[in-house]
Design an enzyme around this catalytic site. Structure first.
Site, PDB file in Angstrom:
ATOM      1  N   ASP A  11       0.866  -1.176   0.000  1.00 21.84           N
ATOM      2  CA  ASP A  11       0.000   0.000   0.000  1.00 21.84           C
ATOM      3  C   ASP A  11       0.902   1.226   0.000  1.00 21.84           C
ATOM      4  OD1 ASP A  11      -2.436  -1.317   0.035  1.00 21.84           O
ATOM      5  OD2 ASP A  11      -2.521  -1.416   2.213  1.00 21.84           O
ATOM      6  N   ASP A 130     -13.457  -3.875  -1.703  1.00 18.95           N
ATOM      7  CA  ASP A 130     -13.384  -3.631  -0.265  1.00 18.95           C
ATOM      8  C   ASP A 130     -14.774  -3.824   0.309  1.00 18.95           C
ATOM      9  OD1 ASP A 130     -10.683  -2.902  -0.489  1.00 18.95           O
ATOM     10  OD2 ASP A 130     -11.210  -0.846  -0.989  1.00 18.95           O
TER      11      ASP A 130
END
Length: 259
Positions: A11, A130
């Site tokens: 990330d 997500d």
């Protein structure tokens, strides 16, 4: 049984690898280019690069970092974050990525999946999803809701329905991230993962919550995931890729070559 893949997630925020819990409280932990090279040397099967604020900041992905990562590795490399158009996909692939992960833009414009699959091939298009556990409603019968913008915006959209639709549109793979489990090191969300793996025929990458090797075994054996995405386990030096693969191999779970 096909070999199970171990995938490491980087990330990235403002050019630095970062890690948080439940998509919050992120801290910078290193340089993504250096880390990618180290994990490649350890024998990781694939890498995923997410520019985690590109969509919420409404800006383009940091393409120069993508290029520098690609120069240091020779394994499949998936890139996501801020990819909104076919032109964005071209840029990412030209920068050295093998796969394109679409999340927010695909929810807002599902046709992006089918357009990308038609031009670049299904194998290049990964749906990043997500999902968060919520109360079951008419719009969310599975009890798992899709969120976008890096887990900031709920969409009143059912995760199971979206997974099946994305497959029909041409997605070649789903990277399924549990917002509830993300960064907790307490294990993957097995119920959510099983729900999706049983509903689609394309590979499903489980993401969010891995804290030890047993968690990875569980998501393969109990939830049927095709690959496990990990981050904190290796970012903080608790495990190496070879140690994880050796653990799985000892338990008769097929893995790719152990270095």
């Amino acid at each position: 049984m096909l070999s199970k893949r171990i995938i490491i997630c980087l990330d990235v925020r403002e050019g630095k690898t970062t890690k948080g819990v439940g998509f919050k409280g992120n801290i910078d932990i290193g340089d993504p280019v250096t880390m990618a090279g180290e994990y490649y040397e350890q024998g990781v099967d694939e890498l995923v690069f997410y520019d985690i604020t590109a969509s919420s900041d409404k800006r383009d992905i940091i393409i120069d970092v993508v290029e520098n990562v690609a120069k240091n590795i020779f394994i499949p490399f998936s890139v996501g974050g801020g990819i909104r158009t076919l032109d964005d996909m071209y840029k990412v692939l030209n920068a050295g990525a093998e796969k394109i992960s679409v999340n927010t833009a695909a929810v807002l414009n599902p046709g992006l999946i089918s357009e990308g699959a038609k031009i670049f091939g299904n194998q290049c298009i990964v749906l990043g999803m997500d999902a968060k556990r919520v109360e079951k409603t008419g719009n969310i019968p599975s009890g798992y809701e899709v969120w976008i913008n890096g887990g900031r915006t709920p969409m009143d959209m059912d995760a199971l329905d979206w997974a099946k639709k994305a497959q029909d549109l041409g997605a070649g793979e789903i990277c399924l991230n549990s917002i509830d489990a993300d960064g907790t090191n307490e294990g993957y969300e097995l119920t959510l993962t099983s729900l999706i793996t049983n509903a689609v025929s394309i590979p499903v990458i489980a993401s969010g919550g891995a804290g030890n090797c047993e968690h990875i075994r569980d998501v393969f054996v109990e939830a049927g995931a095709d690959a496990a995405l990990i981050a904190s386990m290796v970012h903080y030096g608790r495990y190496t890729v070879s140690r994880i693969k050796a653990y799985l191999a000892e338990r008769n779970i097929p893995v790719r070559e152990i270095i």
